[in-house]
Write an enzyme that holds these catalytic residues in place. Structure first.
Site, short mmCIF file in Angstrom:
data_model
loop_
_atom_site.label_atom_id
_atom_site.label_comp_id
_atom_site.label_asym_id
_atom_site.label_seq_id
_atom_site.Cartn_x
_atom_site.Cartn_y
_atom_site.Cartn_z
CD GLU A 164 16.69 11.77 8.63
OE1 GLU A 164 15.82 12.10 8.12
OE2 GLU A 164 16.90 11.92 9.79
CG ASP A 210 21.52 11.81 12.79
OD1 ASP A 210 20.75 11.03 11.72
OD2 ASP A 210 21.29 12.94 12.60
#
Length: 486
Positions: free
Chosen positions: A145, A78
């Site tokens: 994350e 991400d």
């Protein structure tokens, strides 16, 4: 074709351009994950996913390297979605638009996603480039994350086969990271009471914008302006003498980015409008003087506004505003062990308000658990004084430095041979997933490297082109130099 195609090394830049073309903000990584899985299958690699969505890809060793220690290259899927106020962009649908700006690659009005897209691209490029010599190889791409390390929390023991993990999420070429801060989210909730705006009041929107923003860990020591804190400071200083009524407070979008913009809607008696106008100009001048070096582009705007919102009651407003103003923010303590590194900090990252509730989200970071607990206790205390609800959740551990780490020494020696200079071995205040990986894989030797990235978690994010080439040389040389497994 992306203009990044002219850059070297390939295929790293081609893969990064493809990553940019597929939306992948936190909690919306599935399209990118699907692409990578299909790409891996087409290349003939073994690929699988775990119960939380992490992707694991395996590639056999280069001929002659079968007896080397196995390595896992790790990145997260991400990116942080941040954009300029005047940029029209839907991070869940629109591609990132990277372009070359001198020595850097940046994006048009948004975060670039070099954090951690370049690291992810480098790991996939190693898989794709058969000229890279390596032992048994794994690539681990983790989920979400940036908003809670969901993938790292969900990683199970026994899935990875590697002896060594190389995290690719660092942001300074020439630095090798062997430790990082842990963190915890702290959320404060106010139940709001509202009442009608008194007769004879006028409503205004105060907007603070033009701040740089940035990474709430990596940039916290720079003294950047926090839009939430600066707006709260104005309200706390003038709500009584202006007879000011607060209707709305909004600032920041993610807890791990320093808030760049924010706005409040207020109401003041008509006979106080001239005073409000003068105070706005005076406060803008104060901020421009205090933050002249770090925030040269800040602007404080005042506009008359029409709204159907009601005002907070006096008691509710005071508790909320005084809380925002009193809450600690930024660096709490520097480390005595890692010189020049922040030990403990926090970011008053997001303030949102609905008709009935206001929410304030902090991200607390510390190299030591006691530092994290100290800040949580401070926030708990002022939450109680403000009669607000609070919770601490999503705590993740720091990555304890290991001065005897064999892979750290290998990377350092390889760097010196390649570039003729000694790298800095560092502990980083930002959060890396390595601390969480140590729980299911306590004996895995870990290190973190990466290219030079500036302005991460802000629309000013950019990656230094030459440093990507140097990082690639180091990464591939280290893989070639991994020792034989005993």
């Amino acid at each position: 074709m992306s203009e990044l195609a002219k850059l070297s090394p390939q295929p790293l830049w081609d893969i990064f351009a493809k990553i940019c073309s597929i939306p992948h903000p936190s909690h919306h990584e599935e399209a990118l994950a699907t692409h990578i899985i299909e790409w891996s299958k087409q290349k003939g690699f073994h690929v699988e996913r775990d119960q939380v969505g992490n992707i694991l890809i395996r590639k056999a060793a280069t001929k002659g390297y079968e007896n080397r220690k196995a390595v896992v290259l790790q990145a997260h899927l991400d990116m942080v979605p941040q954009k300029n106020n005047d940029t029209v962009h839907d991070f869940t649908k629109d591609p990132i638009r990277p372009y070359i700006n001198g020595e850097w690659v940046t994006a048009e009005g948004t975060t670039l996603g070099a954090d951690n897209g370049v690291g992810m691209a480098s790991a996939l490029a190693v898989l794709a480039d058969d000229s890279v010599e390596h032992g048994p190889l794994e690539v681990l791409l983790t989920m979400t994350e940036e908003t809670g390390m969901d993938g790292a929390f969900g990683l199970q023991a026994g899935w990875l086969q590697a002896d060594i993990l190389i995290n690719t999420d660092s942001e300074e070429e020439g630095e090798i990271y062997m430790g990082c801060a842990g963190g915890v989210d702290f959320t404060v909730t106010f139940d709001l009471a509202r009442e009608a705006i008194p007769q004879g009041y006028k409503t205004f929107t105060i907007t603070l914008k033009g701040l740089k923003g940035g990474h709430s860990g990596g940039d916290v020591h720079l003294g950047l302006g926090n839009a939430n804190k600066l707006l709260a400071r104005f309200l706390a200083g003038h709500q009584e003498d202006l007879g000011l009524k607060l209707l709305e407070f909004t600032g920041g979008t993610v807890r791990n980015a320093i808030p760049r913009e924010g706005h409040v809607i207020i109401a003041v008696p008509a006979d106080k409008v001239t005073e409000l106008t003068a105070l706005r100009a005076r406060y803008e001048g104060i901020l421009k003087n205090e933050l002249a070096v770090v925030e040269p582009n800040l602007v404080l705007l005042l506009e008359e506004t029409q709204t159907e919102l009601q005002a907070l009651t006096e008691d509710c407003q005071k508790r909320f505003v005084f809380f925002l103003n009193a809450a600690p923010n930024g660096v709490i303590r520097m480390s005595d062990v890692a010189k020049g590194v922040v030990e403990t900090s926090l970011n008053e990252g997001v303030v949102t308000m609905t008709d009935k509730q206001a929410e304030v989200i902090f991200l607390v970071r510390s190299l030591i658990d006691s530092g994290k607990n100290y800040v949580v206790n401070m926030l708990t205390s002022i939450s109680k004084l403000a009669q607000a609800k609070y919770k601490a959740e999503g705590s993740y551990p720091g990555w304890q430095p290991d001065a005897d780490s064999p892979v750290m020494h290998l990377v350092s020696e390889t760097y010196q041979k390649l570039f003729g200079k000694t790298p800095n071995v560092m502990v980083i205040h930002a959060g890396l997933e390595c601390g969480l990986f140590k729980k299911p894989y306590p004996d895995m030797d870990m290190v973190s490297i990466g290219p030079t990235i500036r302005g991460a978690h802000s629309p000013d994010e950019r990656v230094h082109i030459a440093s990507v080439g140097e990082y690639w040389k180091l990464l591939t040389a280290v893989l070639k130099a991994i020792p034989v497994k005993n």
